[in-house]
Enzyme design. Structure first.
Site, short mmCIF file in Angstrom:
data_model
loop_
_atom_site.label_atom_id
_atom_site.label_comp_id
_atom_site.label_asym_id
_atom_site.label_seq_id
_atom_site.Cartn_x
_atom_site.Cartn_y
_atom_site.Cartn_z
N PRO A 197 10.60 -21.22 35.59
CA PRO A 197 10.09 -20.82 34.37
C PRO A 197 9.87 -22.25 33.36
O PRO A 197 10.75 -22.51 32.50
CB PRO A 197 11.46 -20.15 33.83
CG PRO A 197 12.75 -20.73 34.68
CD PRO A 197 12.02 -21.01 36.05
N CYS A 198 8.72 -22.83 33.58
CA CYS A 198 8.46 -24.08 33.03
C CYS A 198 7.83 -23.50 31.42
O CYS A 198 8.34 -24.26 30.42
CB CYS A 198 7.57 -24.81 33.27
SG CYS A 198 5.83 -23.93 34.06
#
Length: 178
Positions: free
Chosen positions: A139-140
């Protein structure tokens, strides 16, 4: 060394996604466009030294596709699809730390730098974040500027905002526009 890299396309609320997996697991997600959608995957294969040509294979990506569909439907908060990361040791450390950011929460690049023991590597953290080969699942999109502002995202700020709104609800959409 992987023997096959199978890819498939899927529709999502953020546009088409190209998923690619080896026998070991998911290793690549691309925000696809209608034109020349395989070119970035082929370039990525050359950069990572996989030495294989991607082939269409829906079955090898079915688990990842189902989990992403559940996520977009609001029914999944974590992913357990097997993944394989191709990158430098530093990039892998960053990507592993990104995976620790809880659903519905955000942190800054500095937070990531401190967590991996590289306090002065904030710019390098940004670079590794930008090269994340498995966005959404790693989850950047949950990394924001130190002031809480939405900054850089490979899929574009509108997609980042959509993903954060999906996770944090409509309050985030209003707060992030300040």
């Amino acid at each position: 060394m992987a023997k096959e890299l199978g890819y498939t396309m899927m529709d999502s609320p953020i546009g088409p996604l190209l998923l690619a997996s080896t026998e070991e697991g998911l290793c690549y997600i691309q925000f696809a466009n209608e034109q020349d959608e395989l070119a970035p995957l082929v370039r990525w294969c050359k950069k990572t030294f996989l030495g294989i040509t991607p082939t269409s294979n829906d079955a090898i990506n079915e688990s990842a596709k189902i989990q992403l569909e559940e996520y977009f439907a609001g029914k999944r908060k974590t992913f357990d699809v097997p993944t394989v990361l191709y990158g430098t040791p530093f990039q892998k450390a960053v990507w592993n730390e990104l995976s620790n950011i809880p659903y519905g929460e955000t942190c800054s690049y500095k937070d990531i730098a401190l967590a991996i023991g590289a306090a002065k590597a904030v710019r390098a953290i940004g670079g590794a974040n930008n090269r994340n080969p498995i966005p959404v699942i790693i989850p950047c999109h949950r990394v924001v500027g130190s002031n809480g502002a939405l900054v850089g995202y490979g899929g574009g700020i509108s997609i980042k905002k959509y993903l954060l709104s999906l996770e944090e609800g409509p309050l985030f959409a209003h707060a992030s526009s300040k």
